[in-house]
Motif scaffolding. Structure first.
Motif, PDB file in Angstrom:
ATOM      1  N   LYS A   1       0.815  -1.215   0.000  1.00 54.28           N
ATOM      2  CA  LYS A   1       0.000   0.000   0.000  1.00 54.28           C
ATOM      3  C   LYS A   1       0.843   1.256   0.000  1.00 54.28           C
ATOM      4  CE  LYS A   1      -3.952  -2.027   2.358  1.00 54.28           C
ATOM      5  NZ  LYS A   1      -4.205  -2.574   3.697  1.00 54.28           N
ATOM      6  N   GLY A   2       2.162   1.081   0.037  1.00 55.51           N
ATOM      7  CA  GLY A   2       3.039   2.241   0.027  1.00 55.51           C
ATOM      8  C   GLY A   2       3.357   2.766   1.428  1.00 55.51           C
ATOM      9  N   VAL A   3       2.955   2.016   2.441  1.00 53.37           N
ATOM     10  CA  VAL A   3       3.224   2.436   3.812  1.00 53.37           C
ATOM     11  C   VAL A   3       4.603   1.927   4.244  1.00 53.37           C
ATOM     12  CG1 VAL A   3       2.447   2.246   6.216  1.00 53.37           C
ATOM     13  CG2 VAL A   3       0.765   2.390   4.351  1.00 53.37           C
ATOM     14  N   VAL A   4       5.396   2.790   4.861  1.00 55.48           N
ATOM     15  CA  VAL A   4       6.725   2.378   5.329  1.00 55.48           C
ATOM     16  C   VAL A   4       6.595   1.385   6.478  1.00 55.48           C
ATOM     17  CG1 VAL A   4       8.947   3.140   6.228  1.00 55.48           C
ATOM     18  CG2 VAL A   4       7.625   4.659   4.765  1.00 55.48           C
ATOM     19  N   THR A   5       7.257   0.236   6.349  1.00 52.18           N
ATOM     20  CA  THR A   5       7.195  -0.754   7.423  1.00 52.18           C
ATOM     21  C   THR A   5       8.579  -1.052   7.996  1.00 52.18           C
ATOM     22  OG1 THR A   5       7.432  -2.607   5.912  1.00 52.18           O
ATOM     23  CG2 THR A   5       5.186  -1.877   6.381  1.00 52.18           C
ATOM     24  N   LYS A   6       9.619  -0.719   7.240  1.00 52.96           N
ATOM     25  CA  LYS A   6      10.991  -0.968   7.696  1.00 52.96           C
ATOM     26  C   LYS A   6      11.910   0.093   7.109  1.00 52.96           C
ATOM     27  CE  LYS A   6      10.103  -5.797   6.431  1.00 52.96           C
ATOM     28  NZ  LYS A   6       9.071  -5.979   7.440  1.00 52.96           N
TER      29      LYS A   6
ATOM     30  N   ILE B   1      12.881   5.947  15.499  1.00 47.64           N
ATOM     31  CA  ILE B   1      11.956   5.637  14.408  1.00 47.64           C
ATOM     32  C   ILE B   1      10.619   5.144  14.964  1.00 47.64           C
ATOM     33  CG2 ILE B   1      11.588   3.965  12.524  1.00 47.64           C
ATOM     34  CD1 ILE B   1      14.538   4.419  11.760  1.00 47.64           C
ATOM     35  N   ARG B   2      10.692   4.398  16.055  1.00 47.66           N
ATOM     36  CA  ARG B   2       9.451   3.903  16.659  1.00 47.66           C
ATOM     37  C   ARG B   2       8.635   5.024  17.288  1.00 47.66           C
ATOM     38  NH1 ARG B   2      10.536  -2.009  19.397  1.00 47.66           N
ATOM     39  NH2 ARG B   2       9.978  -3.136  17.503  1.00 47.66           N
ATOM     40  N   GLN B   3       9.368   6.020  17.807  1.00 53.12           N
ATOM     41  CA  GLN B   3       8.640   7.178  18.350  1.00 53.12           C
ATOM     42  C   GLN B   3       7.870   7.878  17.236  1.00 53.12           C
ATOM     43  OE1 GLN B   3      11.705   9.457  20.295  1.00 53.12           O
ATOM     44  NE2 GLN B   3      12.008   7.879  21.862  1.00 53.12           N
ATOM     45  N   ALA B   4       8.439   7.870  16.030  1.00 56.35           N
ATOM     46  CA  ALA B   4       7.812   8.575  14.913  1.00 56.35           C
ATOM     47  C   ALA B   4       6.772   7.721  14.180  1.00 56.35           C
ATOM     48  CB  ALA B   4       8.876   9.052  13.934  1.00 56.35           C
ATOM     49  N   TYR B   5       7.013   6.417  14.086  1.00 60.66           N
ATOM     50  CA  TYR B   5       6.176   5.569  13.228  1.00 60.66           C
ATOM     51  C   TYR B   5       5.360   4.520  13.976  1.00 60.66           C
ATOM     52  CZ  TYR B   5       8.663   7.321   9.107  1.00 60.66           C
ATOM     53  OH  TYR B   5       9.179   8.102   8.120  1.00 60.66           O
TER      54      TYR B   5
ATOM     55  N   TYR C   1       6.964  -6.377  -0.362  1.00 59.23           N
ATOM     56  CA  TYR C   1       7.608  -5.127   0.060  1.00 59.23           C
ATOM     57  C   TYR C   1       8.483  -4.589  -1.064  1.00 59.23           C
ATOM     58  CZ  TYR C   1       6.249  -6.824   4.662  1.00 59.23           C
ATOM     59  OH  TYR C   1       5.531  -7.291   5.732  1.00 59.23           O
ATOM     60  N   LEU C   2       8.634  -3.265  -1.081  1.00 54.91           N
ATOM     61  CA  LEU C   2       9.376  -2.627  -2.159  1.00 54.91           C
ATOM     62  C   LEU C   2      10.340  -1.598  -1.589  1.00 54.91           C
ATOM     63  CD1 LEU C   2       5.934  -2.287  -3.476  1.00 54.91           C
ATOM     64  CD2 LEU C   2       7.596  -3.425  -4.980  1.00 54.91           C
ATOM     65  N   GLN C   3      11.503  -1.504  -2.238  1.00 56.69           N
ATOM     66  CA  GLN C   3      12.551  -0.607  -1.764  1.00 56.69           C
ATOM     67  C   GLN C   3      13.299  -0.091  -2.981  1.00 56.69           C
ATOM     68  OE1 GLN C   3      15.448  -2.839   0.495  1.00 56.69           O
ATOM     69  NE2 GLN C   3      16.658  -1.052   1.074  1.00 56.69           N
ATOM     70  N   GLY C   4      13.581   1.192  -3.026  1.00 56.99           N
ATOM     71  CA  GLY C   4      14.345   1.699  -4.160  1.00 56.99           C
ATOM     72  C   GLY C   4      14.187   3.190  -4.332  1.00 56.99           C
ATOM     73  N   TYR C   5      14.953   3.747  -5.268  1.00 62.33           N
ATOM     74  CA  TYR C   5      14.959   5.185  -5.480  1.00 62.33           C
ATOM     75  C   TYR C   5      13.579   5.714  -5.867  1.00 62.33           C
ATOM     76  CZ  TYR C   5      20.085   4.737  -5.564  1.00 62.33           C
ATOM     77  OH  TYR C   5      21.387   4.474  -5.259  1.00 62.33           O
ATOM     78  N   TYR C   6      12.719   4.851  -6.431  1.00 60.69           N
ATOM     79  CA  TYR C   6      11.365   5.291  -6.768  1.00 60.69           C
ATOM     80  C   TYR C   6      10.683   5.884  -5.532  1.00 60.69           C
ATOM     81  CZ  TYR C   6       6.511   5.268  -8.293  1.00 60.69           C
ATOM     82  OH  TYR C   6       5.231   5.643  -8.595  1.00 60.69           O
ATOM     83  N   PHE C   7      10.942   5.268  -4.393  1.00 57.68           N
ATOM     84  CA  PHE C   7      10.358   5.762  -3.140  1.00 57.68           C
ATOM     85  C   PHE C   7      11.283   6.756  -2.460  1.00 57.68           C
ATOM     86  CE2 PHE C   7       8.671   1.583  -4.029  1.00 57.68           C
ATOM     87  CZ  PHE C   7       7.318   1.867  -4.034  1.00 57.68           C
TER      88      PHE C   7
END
Ligand code: C2E
Ligand code: CA
Ligand code: CA
Ligand code: CA
Length: 283
Positions: free
Chosen positions: A50-55, A103-107, A258-264
């Motif tokens: 869904k495009g949500v950051v998980t890691k 990061i956990r404080q923020a996410y 999951y997806l990772q890369g410069y696109y994001f």
């Protein structure tokens, strides 16, 4: 012709010497790098379907006092050869722990941090294994940290040259709630048997395959096959190096988790990671 050959040999050995000298110099400079605080980590978001950051994947950088910024591909293998990776790796874990708290404080508490671990850190060669593992495990297993937020990224190479201590280290991760990702998947020669024996949580499809998705049909079937195989074995798939919408669409279509890369996003500093827009929804 003979003269020409001799020149070639001479030039070749001169280049070799230059490379060797550079390597020796880097290894020497690495000694001061930790105490002089020349390393820092950058963090690259990993998003779900869904495009949500998980890691966030933590990636090391070396700001050399004279040579400037040095990428990990330029020094990690030397640090591995010299054994310095053990000390560097311990620093990475400490730093990642600090970052995870922020990061956990923020996410929120479900977010994870993914750390690259060299085979040397897990194997017995340096005699330091237990130190590394126990520091890693205690660092990430404090009760107040709740759900374990650490993912350890290892390479296929490691699974094929397993010694006893590495084997028990990998099995120990599971007990402590640390997840394991197999990095650079597809570039090595690991068999399914290895993977099934070690309860791997994630396969990371190497960026060389993702980047060929646009134009090479062989890469398309490879990614498709990796994803369906991983799912049958109860593993999730992370695609790295996603740069274009076309690559993204294909990966989503094949069920990539999951997806990772410069696109994001490129890897970014911790401060930027804390404010990285986490609701960048995919269409
Ligand atoms: P890796 O673990 O496969 O990390 C992915 C690499 O791809 C990173 O390079 C990342 O910056 C880059 N990347 C991410 N998205 C894209 C994209 O869309 N396009 C392209 N072209 N590249 C992308 P980086 O940061 O230079 O790291 C290189 C390698 O160095 C890593 O490969 C990893 O094997 C190693 N490394 C990095 N940090 C550490 C560390 O703390 N410890 C150890 N042992 N190794 C590390
Ligand atoms: Ca990695
Ligand atoms: Ca990779
Ligand atoms: Ca790599």
């Amino acid at each position: 012709a003979k003269q020409c050959g001799r020149d070639t040999v001479r030039r070749f050995s001169k280049e070799l010497n230059v490379a060797l000298l550079q390597k020796i110099e880097l290894i020497k400079d690495l000694r001061q790098a930790i105490t002089n605080k020349e390393f820092y980590l950058v963090y690259q978001p990993i998003v779900n379907r869904k495009g949500v950051v998980t890691k966030f994947e933590a990636l090391i950088r070396w700001q050399h006092p004279e040579k400037g910024l040095i990428a990990p591909d330029q020094f990690i293998r030397f640090a591995e050869e010299s054994g310095q990776i053990v000390q560097i790796g311990a620093w990475v874990i400490e730093e990642a722990k600090y970052a995870l708290q922020k990061i956990r404080q923020a996410y929120g508490r479900d977010i994870q941090i993914s750390v690259n671990v060299s085979p040397i850190q897990l194997s017995n060669h340096q005699g330091n294994t237990c130190d590394f593992l126990s520091s890693l495990l205690t660092t990430f297993c404090e009760p107040e940290q709740g759900k374990n937020g650490l993912v350890v990224e290892i390479t296929e190479h490691l699974l094929m040259n397993l010694d006893e201590s590495t084997r028990s280290a990998l099995l120990g991760f599971r007990e402590k709630g640390i997840q394991v990702a197999l990095d650079d998947f597809g570039t090595g020669y690991s068999s399914l048997a290895y993977i099934m024996n070690y309860d791997i949580d994630y396969l990371k499809i190497d960026k060389t395959f993702v980047q060929k998705l646009d134009d090479e049909s062989s890469s398309i079937s490879l990614c498709e096959a990796i994803i369906s195989m991983a799912h049958k074995l109860n593993m999730s798939v992370i695609a790295e190096g996603v740069e274009t919408e076309e690559q993204l669409d294909l990966l989503i279509e094949y069920g990539c988790d999951y997806l990772q890369g410069y696109y994001f996003s490129k890897p970014i500093l911790l401060g930027e990671a804390l404010t990285y827009c986490q609701d960048k929804q995919l269409k």
